[in-house]
Design a protein around this motif. Structure first.
Motif, short mmCIF file in Angstrom:
data_model
loop_
_atom_site.label_atom_id
_atom_site.label_comp_id
_atom_site.label_asym_id
_atom_site.label_seq_id
_atom_site.Cartn_x
_atom_site.Cartn_y
_atom_site.Cartn_z
N GLN A 1 0.83 -1.21 0.00
CA GLN A 1 0.00 0.00 0.00
C GLN A 1 0.86 1.25 0.00
OE1 GLN A 1 -2.38 -0.48 3.49
NE2 GLN A 1 -3.57 -2.18 2.65
N ARG A 2 2.00 1.18 0.66
CA ARG A 2 2.88 2.34 0.78
C ARG A 2 3.95 2.38 -0.31
NH1 ARG A 2 0.89 0.61 5.53
NH2 ARG A 2 0.41 2.17 7.14
N VAL A 3 4.54 1.23 -0.62
CA VAL A 3 5.64 1.20 -1.59
C VAL A 3 5.15 1.53 -2.99
CG1 VAL A 3 7.41 -0.24 -2.64
CG2 VAL A 3 6.92 -0.45 -0.21
N PHE A 4 4.02 0.93 -3.39
CA PHE A 4 3.51 1.12 -4.74
C PHE A 4 2.25 1.98 -4.79
CE2 PHE A 4 5.96 -2.86 -5.39
CZ PHE A 4 6.76 -2.44 -6.45
N GLY A 5 1.78 2.46 -3.64
CA GLY A 5 0.53 3.20 -3.64
C GLY A 5 -0.60 2.34 -4.18
N CYS A 6 -0.57 1.04 -3.86
CA CYS A 6 -1.50 0.08 -4.45
C CYS A 6 -2.95 0.44 -4.09
CB CYS A 6 -1.18 -1.33 -3.96
SG CYS A 6 -2.26 -2.58 -4.67
#
Length: 283
Positions: free
Chosen positions: A207-212
Motif C-alpha cells: 500500500q505504501r511502496v507502490f501506492g496500491c
C-alpha cells in the motif's frame, strides 16, 4: 499512512513544512516539503538527497489516478469520493522503510508497536542528515538490524516472533526493493515467502511502496469491523465478509477503505475492555 504515532522519528509535521527521513539506494536522506504561494518547495540533504528529492511527487500522489474509481452505484462511497478530492495514494518506492514498522505492528496494539519503533530508531538509527528537527532518525539498515543483540531487542520490548521475522526480512532485504520487485503482486509474493511475513504485513507494505489502490489489509484486528459498519451498519464483520462487501470495487478496494477511514465513517462500536499492551521488557 506513513506516520507511526506521535513522535515518529522519521516523519515530522511543523506549521510551515513536513520533514521526512528515508533510506535510499544511495544512502540516507532528509527531505523538507513546504507549500509556498501554491507551489511545492523541496529541499533535501544527505547521500540520498537526489534520489529522494526526485521521488517527492510520487510520495504526494502525483502518479495516482483517483478517477479510476467507479462508485456511481453506491451513494455513500460516491459522496465521499466527490467530497475528498485531496485524497491521493502516494508511493514511496522503498520497501525497507515500510516493512520494518509493519513487522513491529504484527499482533500487538498500535500504541505498543509505535513505542518499539521509536525505541529501535533511538537504539540503531543514525541521526538524520542535514538540518532536520531534533530527534529525527534514519531507519536502521538491514545490516545494522542484524547486529542488534537479543538483549538490546529485549530492552526495546520486542518479542521473539517479531524479532525472528525482522531478522528474516533483513537477510533478504535487497531482493524486496523496486525495481527488483516489479509490482505490487510480485512484491507481495516475495514477501510471503519470508518466514513470519503473511498476507496482512505484505498488504501494509505494498500500500505504501507502490501506492496500491486495491490491496486490502486482510486479517487486521479492527479493519473488518470498521468497513462492515461503514457499509452496512453491522457492529461486527469478518474478513471474508469485508472482502465480499468491497468486491464491487475490485481494483480500487484499498482506495474505498481509505475514503471510509479518512471521513470518519468507519467507527464501529467497541464492546468490552480495551486490550492492554504487553510490555515485553518486563517478561
Amino acid at each position: 499512512m506513513h506516520l507511526r504515532g506521535t513522535g515518529d522519528p522519521t516523519l515530522r509535521f511543523e506549521p510551515d513544512a513536513a520533514w521526512r527521513v528515508t533510506t535510499t539506494p544511495d544512502g540516507p536522506a532528509t527531505v523538507r516539503i513546504a507549500v509556498v504561494a501554491g507551489e511545492v518547495r523541496i529541499a533535501a540533504w544527505g547521500p540520498g538527497a537526489d534520489w529522494a528529492g526526485r521521488r517527492v511527487p510520487a510520495w504526494l500522489g502525483a502518479e495516482d489516478d483517483p478517477a479510476a474509481l467507479d462508485c456511481r452505484d453506491h451513494p455513500l462511497v460516491a459522496r465521499l469520493h466527490r467530497t475528498t478530492p485531496w485524497l491521493r495514494l502516494g508511493r514511496t518506492g522503498r520497501t525497507w522503510d515500510s516493512l520494518v514498522p509493519a513487522v513491529l505492528e504484527q499482533k500487538v496494539t498500535t500504541t505498543e508497536a509505535h513505542r518499539v519503533w521509536r525505541a529501535l530508531l533511538r537504539l540503531a538509527g543514525e541521526p538524520a542528515p542535514g538540518p532536520a528537527p531534533e530527534g529525527m532518525r534514519v531507519p536502521p539498515s538491514p545490516r545494522r538490524l542484524l547486529e542488534v543483540t537479543d538483549w538490546e531487542w529485549h530492552r526495546c520490548g520486542l518479542d521473539g516472533a517479531r524479532r525472528r521475522a525482522l531478522r528474516a526480512v533483513a537477510s533478504v532485504a535487497a531482493r524486496m526493493e523496486p525495481p527488483e520487485a516489479l509490482d505490487s503482486a510480485d512484491l507481495q509474493r516475495r514477501l510471503k515467502t519470508v518466514p513470519g511475513i503473511g498476507v496482512w504485513t505484505a498488504a501494509e507494505v505494498v500500500q505504501r511502496v507502490f501506492g496500491c489502490p486495491d490491496t486490502v489489509s486482510y486479517g487486521d484486528y479492527h479493519l473488518k469491523n470498521q468497513v462492515g459498519f461503514a457499509l452496512t451498519g453491522a457492529a461486527r464483520t469478518d474478513d471474508d465478509a469485508m472482502m465480499a462487501l468491497l468486491e464491487p470495487w475490485r481494483g480500487q478496494r484499498h482506495r474505498v477503505v481509505r475514503l471510509l477511514l479518512v471521513n470518519g465513517r468507519a467507527r464501529a462500536p467497541r464492546f468490552g475492555p480495551r486490550n492492554a499492551p504487553t510490555d515485553h521488557r518486563r517478561i
